[in-house]
Design an enzyme around this catalytic site. Structure first.
Site, PDB file in Angstrom:
ATOM      1  N   VAL A   1     -12.218  16.837 -36.403  1.00 28.68           N
ATOM      2  CA  VAL A   1     -12.552  16.246 -37.757  1.00 28.68           C
ATOM      3  C   VAL A   1     -13.339  14.921 -37.166  1.00 28.68           C
ATOM      4  O   VAL A   1     -12.924  14.160 -36.430  1.00 28.68           O
ATOM      5  CB  VAL A   1     -11.408  16.092 -38.678  1.00 28.68           C
ATOM      6  CG1 VAL A   1     -12.080  15.210 -39.907  1.00 28.68           C
ATOM      7  CG2 VAL A   1     -10.627  17.118 -38.827  1.00 28.68           C
ATOM      8  N   LYS A   2     -14.787  15.094 -37.622  1.00 31.36           N
ATOM      9  CA  LYS A   2     -15.576  13.964 -37.405  1.00 31.36           C
ATOM     10  C   LYS A   2     -15.522  12.816 -38.521  1.00 31.36           C
ATOM     11  O   LYS A   2     -15.801  13.304 -39.701  1.00 31.36           O
ATOM     12  CB  LYS A   2     -17.056  14.447 -37.041  1.00 31.36           C
ATOM     13  CG  LYS A   2     -18.112  13.618 -35.886  1.00 31.36           C
ATOM     14  CD  LYS A   2     -19.328  14.405 -35.543  1.00 31.36           C
ATOM     15  CE  LYS A   2     -20.014  13.642 -35.026  1.00 31.36           C
ATOM     16  NZ  LYS A   2     -21.412  14.220 -34.590  1.00 31.36           N
TER      17      LYS A   2
END
Ligand code: G3P
Length: 227
Positions: A86-87
């Site tokens: 997850v960025k």
């Protein structure tokens, strides 16, 4: 130096995968928009990339602006596939979301990092990957490689065991525009460079290689002709 490809384009990813030297994929909202992708298809698109790159980390970015929204997106995106990372863009809200998500075993890639202090905060919050940008410093006539050197030196001074599910922090050199950015990142000991497909092809090519192949071909043709 591990190579990630910085794109959401399926064809570019498949071509880079075929080379046998790809270690991951990073995407961001601009890269997804560039594919012409629709909002409703975003998660399906990220899942398709994760399936093509089974076992390799694939970064999918949350666009939420609140800690709660980032946590909700993080749980949903990471549940799509085990290799989804997850960025989140570095900010107070994403630090808090990273602290919560890392404790749940979610891998976070903290992006839009432009300073060692941002990188150190991200690592302390539990980020698994940290993405310092290089090219955007060049865009404002500042020294992106020097900033990268500072980030690498500061982060690699410390043991990040217990901070995230893998007990390590890897630095993803981002905003890479040229082969020299990759070279400088490798000389500095950055773990990863995430490279747009166009720049990746430039990393592969060299005029002297082309000249050498042409010369070998010409001389080999003489061998064949002399049969
Ligand atoms: O991964 C971040 C990267 O996509 C940003 O690159 O060229 O827009 O600075 P750039």
């Amino acid at each position: 130096m591990k190579f990630f490809i910085d794109t959401a384009d399926i064809d570019e990813i498949k071509e880079a995968m075929s080379w046998g030297c790809l270690a991951g994929v990073t995407t961001n909202p601009s890269l997804y928009a560039r594919t012409g992708g629709k909002l409703a298809d975003f998660e399906g698109h990220m899942l398709k990339i994760a399936e093509i790159c089974e076992g390799l980390p694939v970064s999918a970015e949350s666009q939420s602006k609140t800690t709660e929204g980032m946590v909700e997106d993080g749980r949903r995106l990471s549940a799509l596939a085990p290799n989804i990372v997850v960025k989140l863009p570095i900010c107070a809200e994403s630090l808090a979301a990273t602290h919560t998500l890392a404790a749940e075993g979610v891998r976070i890639n903290m992006t839009l990092v432009f300073s060692p202090t941002q990188a150190l905060l991200a690592a302390n919050a539990g980020a698994r990957y940290i993405s310092p940008f290089v090219g955007r410093f060049d865009d404002i006539a500042e020294d992106g490689v020097q900033q990268l050197a500072n980030v690498v030196a500061c982060v690699q001074n410390y043991d990040w065991s217990g901070k995230n599910v893998d007990d390590e922090v890897e630095i993803i050199t981002a905003s890479v525009r040229t082969p020299n950015h990759v070279t400088q990142a490798a000389l500095l000991g950055a773990d990863i460079a995430t490279v747009p497909f166009g720049a990746l092809k430039k990393c592969l090519k060299h005029p002297l290689t082309d000249q050498g192949m042409a010369s070998f071909d010409a001389d080999w043709a003489k061998v064949v002709a002399a049969q």
